[in-house]
Design an enzyme around this catalytic site. Structure first.
Site, PDB file in Angstrom:
ATOM      1  N   GLU A 107     -33.640  16.436 -15.328  1.00  0.00           N
ATOM      2  CA  GLU A 107     -33.629  17.032 -13.988  1.00  0.00           C
ATOM      3  C   GLU A 107     -32.450  16.469 -13.206  1.00  0.00           C
ATOM      4  OE1 GLU A 107     -36.177  19.268 -12.832  1.00  0.00           O
ATOM      5  OE2 GLU A 107     -36.421  19.251 -14.996  1.00  0.00           O
TER       6      GLU A 107
ATOM      7  N   ARG B  51     -40.762  32.798 -14.714  1.00  0.00           N
ATOM      8  CA  ARG B  51     -39.567  32.823 -15.554  1.00  0.00           C
ATOM      9  C   ARG B  51     -39.925  33.318 -16.949  1.00  0.00           C
ATOM     10  NH1 ARG B  51     -37.628  26.699 -14.574  1.00  0.00           N
ATOM     11  NH2 ARG B  51     -39.710  26.408 -15.425  1.00  0.00           N
TER      12      ARG B  51
ATOM     13  N   ARG C 153     -36.319  30.639 -19.140  1.00  0.00           N
ATOM     14  CA  ARG C 153     -36.555  29.223 -19.413  1.00  0.00           C
ATOM     15  C   ARG C 153     -36.708  29.089 -20.920  1.00  0.00           C
ATOM     16  NH1 ARG C 153     -37.636  24.610 -20.728  1.00  0.00           N
ATOM     17  NH2 ARG C 153     -38.671  23.036 -19.437  1.00  0.00           N
TER      18      ARG C 153
END
Ligand SMILES: [Zn+2]
Length: 220
Positions: free
Chosen positions: A70, A106, A62
């Site tokens: 999104e 992540r 990320r």
């Protein structure tokens, strides 16, 4: 009582050890502050969206300091495609900040690639500069936060990408110092901000300039 000169002898005997310990501590500090990044053997095997990729070792990365639309939001596809154009199939250079992982596990990183001419591209910054990402300042990972805010201002003034459709509210907004999100005063989430984390801005633009990002619920 131990004579003073014997104390001094002991201190002298110990001092090289102390000096070495001090040196080691300084070295460790230096290594920590120096961004460790080099071109890795890792390649980008999948571009999930505008700020997330999967590497050839299976890890998900990320991007630090930015946030892209999104699924279902304007510019989601555009941001993913732009990211794909920058990194797909390429070898990456990763630079880390204080926190290595987010709560989804992540890997958090600043990502660099080389373009066809061999120039080093700072992917996180390019996403913001071209209007495909907003800044997302989340302490303690703030090494390039000021740069991202500057690039966002440039993108916003030139109405690039998502800024071409964004109409920030002229009403006062309230920010959360902890999450760096800002809300309309009427947003239910705004009411939950603890008093010591509350910060008021005269409008959305002022909040953006301070490096805050708009709430996804109330879209101020
Ligand atoms: Zn809100």
């Amino acid at each position: 009582m131990v004579p003073l000169n014997r104390h001094i002898v002991r201190l002298r005997r110990k001092s090289p050890v102390l000096l070495l310990a001090l040196l080691a501590a300084l070295l460790a500090l230096w290594a920590q502050r120096r961004p460790a990044s080099k071109l890795t053997h890792l390649r980008v095997v999948r571009v999930v969206d505008g700020d997330t990729i999967v590497l050839s070792d299976g890890r998900t990365v990320r991007y630090i300091g930015i946030d892209t639309p999104e699924q279902g939001q304007p510019y989601y596809d555009a941001a993913r495609n732009f990211n794909r154009k920058l990194v797909a199939g390429k070898q990456v250079e990763l630079e880390f900040d204080v926190e290595r992982y987010d709560h989804y596990g992540r890997l958090l990183a600043y990502v660099f690639v080389r373009d066809s001419k061999g120039r080093r591209i700072f992917v996180n910054a390019e996403m913001v500069r071209n209007g495909f990402a907003r800044t997302y300042t989340k302490p303690p990972n703030v090494r390039y936060a000021e740069m991202f805010v500057r690039l966002q201002e440039e993108a916003r003034k030139n109405r690039r990408g998502l800024w071409s459709v964004y109409r920030p509210t002229r009403q006062p907004v309230v920010g959360n110092r902890n999450t760096r999100t800002f809300h309309r005063l009427t947003c239910p989430l705004a009411k939950r901000i603890r008093p010591h984390n509350r910060v008021r801005f005269r409008n959305a633009e002022a909040a953006l300039q301070a490096g805050y990002h708009p709430c996804r619920e109330c879209r101020p």
